[in-house]
Design a protein around this motif. Structure first.
Motif, PDB file in Angstrom:
ATOM      1  N   ALA A  81      36.779  45.347  45.878  1.00  0.00           N
ATOM      2  CA  ALA A  81      37.802  46.084  45.126  1.00  0.00           C
ATOM      3  C   ALA A  81      37.165  46.816  43.946  1.00  0.00           C
ATOM      4  N   ALA A 122      37.816  44.407  38.001  1.00  0.00           N
ATOM      5  CA  ALA A 122      37.700  43.617  39.237  1.00  0.00           C
ATOM      6  C   ALA A 122      36.327  42.970  39.340  1.00  0.00           C
ATOM      7  N   LEU A 146      46.111  52.741  46.188  1.00  0.00           N
ATOM      8  CA  LEU A 146      44.981  51.967  46.699  1.00  0.00           C
ATOM      9  C   LEU A 146      44.305  51.196  45.567  1.00  0.00           C
ATOM     10  N   LEU A 195      35.034  49.736  45.159  1.00  0.00           N
ATOM     11  CA  LEU A 195      35.936  50.771  45.661  1.00  0.00           C
ATOM     12  C   LEU A 195      36.518  51.583  44.504  1.00  0.00           C
ATOM     13  N   CYS A 196      37.017  50.875  43.479  1.00  0.00           N
ATOM     14  CA  CYS A 196      37.630  51.571  42.340  1.00  0.00           C
ATOM     15  C   CYS A 196      36.597  52.415  41.593  1.00  0.00           C
ATOM     16  N   SER A 211      44.541  47.197  45.246  1.00  0.00           N
ATOM     17  CA  SER A 211      43.384  46.305  45.291  1.00  0.00           C
ATOM     18  C   SER A 211      43.387  45.368  44.086  1.00  0.00           C
ATOM     19  N   ILE A 228      36.137  39.722  47.813  1.00  0.00           N
ATOM     20  CA  ILE A 228      37.211  40.714  47.746  1.00  0.00           C
ATOM     21  C   ILE A 228      37.211  41.428  46.392  1.00  0.00           C
ATOM     22  N   LEU A 239      45.873  42.649  44.819  1.00  0.00           N
ATOM     23  CA  LEU A 239      45.314  41.649  45.734  1.00  0.00           C
ATOM     24  C   LEU A 239      44.428  40.660  44.961  1.00  0.00           C
ATOM     25  N   VAL A 240      43.583  41.217  44.081  1.00  0.00           N
ATOM     26  CA  VAL A 240      42.706  40.371  43.266  1.00  0.00           C
ATOM     27  C   VAL A 240      43.545  39.412  42.416  1.00  0.00           C
TER      28      VAL A 240
END
Lengths: 122, 162
Positions: free
Chosen positions: A16, A103, A33, A19-20, A37, A12, A40-41
């Motif tokens: 993340a 992340a 978003l 994605l970033c 993320s 994950i 979430l991390v």
């Protein structure tokens, strides 16, 4: 440390992070978003803190150095809030990339923590 | 505080903290954190086993912290410190990296620079050239840049957003 949880966490964090970085390079400023993320991390890391506190007591002790493990874990826990703070102050596209770097660093640290817990000989 | 410099605002503009430079600073920060944490553990747990290797790790960690700060801080002095620390890192990773391969007996214990920073995804090898490239592209042009004025900070902010 619970192995599948750690691997899921690494996966994950990598997703993340990528994605970033992609969003940042595409010119997006930090949005929900990106911060979501990171959140979430961070939540998973706090879950890892709980696991690390409980595991040795229920017959799942680390094979490596517990001190080294905790240095990594505490550092990792600090990273997403630091990146998010940066994103809130900076609000530029590169802040989004910084969130991604944070992340990915968490992913590397969790993987290293798993190594310390499972395969390293003390 | 409100003392204005005679130099034009343009001369005080420094782009060192703009754009992708911020990512560079962030990566330096993470590396400094990781190297510091690891060297603390090594020193606390097993300093006696390899005092030289672990002292070197600690020194490297301090230099990474200094480099991170120097990249962020404005002014000519910090610019020089940034160069010095980054050159030190590059020398360190090349020399120790080579020695750890050619003469592994000299470095039986891991340092941040062993095998060109393999334990850190080779980031210690890649980062200094990027840092030097960045510094070379963003020289401090005027002594007035030493003045940490609101004007300079605003200029940097505006640039970062571009």
């Amino acid at each position: 440390m619970i192995e599948w949880f750690a691997y899921a966490q690494v996966g994950i964090a990598v997703v993340a992070g990528l994605l970033c970085i992609v969003l940042g390079l595409a010119g997006r400023v930090p949005n929900d978003l990106v911060l979501g993320s990171l959140a979430l991390v961070e939540v998973l890391l706090i879950g890892q803190v709980v696991v690390a506190l409980v595991a040795p007591a229920v017959g799942n002790p680390p094979t490596g150095s517990l001190l080294e493990f905790w240095v990594y874990l505490v550092s990792a826990v600090l990273l997403p809030p630091a990146a998010a703070l940066w994103a809130l102050i900076d609000r530029g596209r590169w802040a989004t990339v910084v969130c991604g770097v944070g992340a990915l660093a968490v992913a590397v640290m969790v993987y290293r923590m798993l190594q310390i817990w499972t395969v390293q000989q003390a | 505080m409100n003392e204005t410099s005679t130099a034009p605002v343009g001369a005080r503009r420094r782009g060192r903290l703009s754009g992708i430079g911020r990512v560079l600073v962030a990566v330096y920060g993470v590396l400094a954190l990781a190297a510091t944490g690891r060297s603390l553990v090594q020193i606390v747990e097993k300093f006696d086993e390899a005092p030289v290797a672990y002292a070197l790790s600690a020194l490297a960690a301090v230099v990474y912290i200094l480099a991170t700060v120097a990249l962020v801080m404005p002014g000519r002095t910090w610019y020089r410190i940034a160069w010095a620390t980054i050159l030190f890192e590059f020398t360190g990773v090349v020399v120790v990296g080579l020695l750890s391969i050619v003469r592994p007996d000299l470095f039986p214990h891991d340092t941040v620079w062993s095998w060109f920073g393999r334990g850190y995804l080779f980031i210690p090898l890649v980062l200094p050239p990027l840092g030097m490239w960045w510094l070379a592209r963003h020289p401090v042009q005027d002594a007035a840049a030493d003045v940490r004025g609101e004007g300079a900070r605003t200029a940097v902010d505006a640039e970062g957003r571009a």
